[in-house]
Motif scaffolding. Sequence first.
Motif, PDB file in Angstrom:
ATOM      1  N   LYS A 105       0.761  -1.258  -0.359  1.00 16.74           N
ATOM      2  CA  LYS A 105      -0.299   0.518  -0.353  1.00 16.74           C
ATOM      3  C   LYS A 105       0.867   0.937  -0.186  1.00 16.74           C
ATOM      4  N   PHE A 106       1.335   1.723  -1.252  1.00 17.46           N
ATOM      5  CA  PHE A 106       1.821   3.123  -1.252  1.00 17.46           C
ATOM      6  C   PHE A 106       1.064   4.361  -1.052  1.00 17.46           C
ATOM      7  N   THR A 107       1.328   5.351  -0.150  1.00 16.00           N
ATOM      8  CA  THR A 107       0.739   6.769  -0.143  1.00 16.00           C
ATOM      9  C   THR A 107       1.416   7.843  -0.947  1.00 16.00           C
ATOM     10  N   VAL A 108       0.049   7.998  -2.372  1.00  9.89           N
ATOM     11  CA  VAL A 108       1.149   8.792  -2.690  1.00  9.89           C
ATOM     12  C   VAL A 108      -0.126  10.299  -2.966  1.00  9.89           C
ATOM     13  N   ALA A 109      -0.145  11.535  -1.773  1.00 13.13           N
ATOM     14  CA  ALA A 109      -0.851  12.688  -2.138  1.00 13.13           C
ATOM     15  C   ALA A 109      -1.859  12.502  -1.295  1.00 13.13           C
ATOM     16  N   GLY A 110      -1.939  11.422  -0.413  1.00  7.79           N
ATOM     17  CA  GLY A 110      -2.878  11.286   0.425  1.00  7.79           C
ATOM     18  C   GLY A 110      -3.604  10.089   0.422  1.00  7.79           C
ATOM     19  N   LYS A 111      -3.472   9.460  -1.405  1.00  8.35           N
ATOM     20  CA  LYS A 111      -3.705   8.689  -1.698  1.00  8.35           C
ATOM     21  C   LYS A 111      -3.479   7.408  -1.378  1.00  8.35           C
ATOM     22  N   ARG A 112      -4.407   6.374  -1.917  1.00  2.00           N
ATOM     23  CA  ARG A 112      -3.759   4.905  -1.418  1.00  2.00           C
ATOM     24  C   ARG A 112      -3.511   3.791  -2.751  1.00  2.00           C
ATOM     25  N   ILE A 113      -2.860   4.001  -3.044  1.00  2.00           N
ATOM     26  CA  ILE A 113      -2.306   3.114  -4.250  1.00  2.00           C
ATOM     27  C   ILE A 113      -2.066   1.403  -3.703  1.00  2.00           C
ATOM     28  N   CYS A 114      -2.621   0.157  -3.801  1.00  2.00           N
ATOM     29  CA  CYS A 114      -2.707  -1.282  -3.877  1.00  2.00           C
ATOM     30  C   CYS A 114      -1.922  -1.437  -5.085  1.00  2.00           C
ATOM     31  N   SER A 115      -0.949  -2.053  -4.526  1.00  2.00           N
ATOM     32  CA  SER A 115       0.174  -2.667  -5.818  1.00  2.00           C
ATOM     33  C   SER A 115       0.244  -4.348  -5.483  1.00  2.00           C
ATOM     34  N   ASP A 116       0.624  -4.727  -6.282  1.00  5.65           N
ATOM     35  CA  ASP A 116       0.861  -6.713  -6.448  1.00  5.65           C
ATOM     36  C   ASP A 116       2.545  -6.509  -5.505  1.00  5.65           C
ATOM     37  N   PRO A 117       3.106  -7.335  -4.768  1.00  3.11           N
ATOM     38  CA  PRO A 117       4.135  -7.674  -4.097  1.00  3.11           C
ATOM     39  C   PRO A 117       5.130  -8.241  -5.616  1.00  3.11           C
ATOM     40  N   LYS A 118       4.317  -8.853  -6.515  1.00  9.18           N
ATOM     41  CA  LYS A 118       4.839  -9.887  -7.221  1.00  9.18           C
ATOM     42  C   LYS A 118       5.511  -8.651  -8.544  1.00  9.18           C
ATOM     43  N   ASN A 119       4.989  -8.017  -8.567  1.00  5.48           N
ATOM     44  CA  ASN A 119       5.407  -7.187  -9.535  1.00  5.48           C
ATOM     45  C   ASN A 119       6.669  -6.645 -10.069  1.00  5.48           C
ATOM     46  N   LYS A 120       7.236  -6.660 -10.729  1.00  6.27           N
ATOM     47  CA  LYS A 120       9.061  -6.597 -10.752  1.00  6.27           C
ATOM     48  C   LYS A 120       8.684  -4.641 -10.470  1.00  6.27           C
ATOM     49  N   ARG A 121       8.672  -4.358 -10.996  1.00  4.98           N
ATOM     50  CA  ARG A 121       8.040  -2.681 -11.052  1.00  4.98           C
ATOM     51  C   ARG A 121       7.493  -2.465  -9.375  1.00  4.98           C
ATOM     52  N   VAL A 122       7.431  -2.649  -8.688  1.00  3.06           N
ATOM     53  CA  VAL A 122       6.706  -3.005  -7.096  1.00  3.06           C
ATOM     54  C   VAL A 122       7.950  -2.936  -6.160  1.00  3.06           C
ATOM     55  N   ILE A 123       8.669  -4.543  -6.809  1.00  2.00           N
ATOM     56  CA  ILE A 123       9.501  -4.997  -6.229  1.00  2.00           C
ATOM     57  C   ILE A 123      11.071  -4.039  -6.137  1.00  2.00           C
ATOM     58  N   ALA A 124      11.079  -3.754  -7.579  1.00  2.00           N
ATOM     59  CA  ALA A 124      12.478  -3.058  -7.633  1.00  2.00           C
ATOM     60  C   ALA A 124      12.161  -0.956  -6.821  1.00  2.00           C
ATOM     61  N   THR A 125      10.752  -0.939  -6.903  1.00  2.00           N
ATOM     62  CA  THR A 125      10.749   0.884  -6.207  1.00  2.00           C
ATOM     63  C   THR A 125      10.143   0.605  -4.830  1.00  2.00           C
ATOM     64  N   LEU A 126      10.445  -0.757  -3.813  1.00  2.00           N
ATOM     65  CA  LEU A 126      11.088  -1.591  -2.030  1.00  2.00           C
ATOM     66  C   LEU A 126      12.294  -1.324  -2.322  1.00  2.00           C
ATOM     67  N   LYS A 127      12.845  -1.642  -3.317  1.00  2.00           N
ATOM     68  CA  LYS A 127      14.118  -2.007  -3.098  1.00  2.00           C
ATOM     69  C   LYS A 127      15.406  -0.549  -2.905  1.00  2.00           C
ATOM     70  N   GLN A 128      14.192   0.769  -3.542  1.00  4.03           N
ATOM     71  CA  GLN A 128      14.932   1.728  -3.722  1.00  4.03           C
ATOM     72  C   GLN A 128      14.637   2.513  -2.959  1.00  4.03           C
ATOM     73  N   LEU A 129      13.573   2.705  -2.289  1.00  3.48           N
ATOM     74  CA  LEU A 129      12.870   2.630  -1.180  1.00  3.48           C
ATOM     75  C   LEU A 129      13.875   2.710   0.504  1.00  3.48           C
ATOM     76  N   SER A 130      13.561   1.015  -0.026  1.00  7.36           N
ATOM     77  CA  SER A 130      14.808   1.011   1.224  1.00  7.36           C
ATOM     78  C   SER A 130      16.051   1.914   1.842  1.00  7.36           C
TER      79      SER A 130
END
Length: 100
Positions: free
Chosen positions: A61-86
């Motif tokens: 669950k990403f919060t962007v501009a106060g809104k929630r975006i639900c993403s698939d944790p198996k999605n390659k782009r989501v995994i890459a984004t989580l790695k960058q955030l970490s």
Amino acid sequence: MKQVLAVLICLSIVNFVVSGAPTHILTSCCRKYSKKVPSINRIQRYEIQTNNGHCRIDAVKFTVAGKRICSDPKNKRVIATLKQLSEKEQKMKMMLILWD
């Protein structure tokens, strides 16, 4: 007999009020995935949702501009984004340690 009836009526009212109250757990669960994966620069925070009996799917669950975006944790782009955030969080922690 009147006391039993009064107790049953009170219990029925309490049951009706409690069952009609919205639950925070269910309203905060992601039910489906968004097709969008937000840009790392726009993400304010994120949270990992697990299929734990209350929520039916695993999600990020990403919060962007106060809104929630639900993403698939198996999605390659989501995994890459989580790695960058970490990595970004680790850099911030190191900066705070060095600052002290």
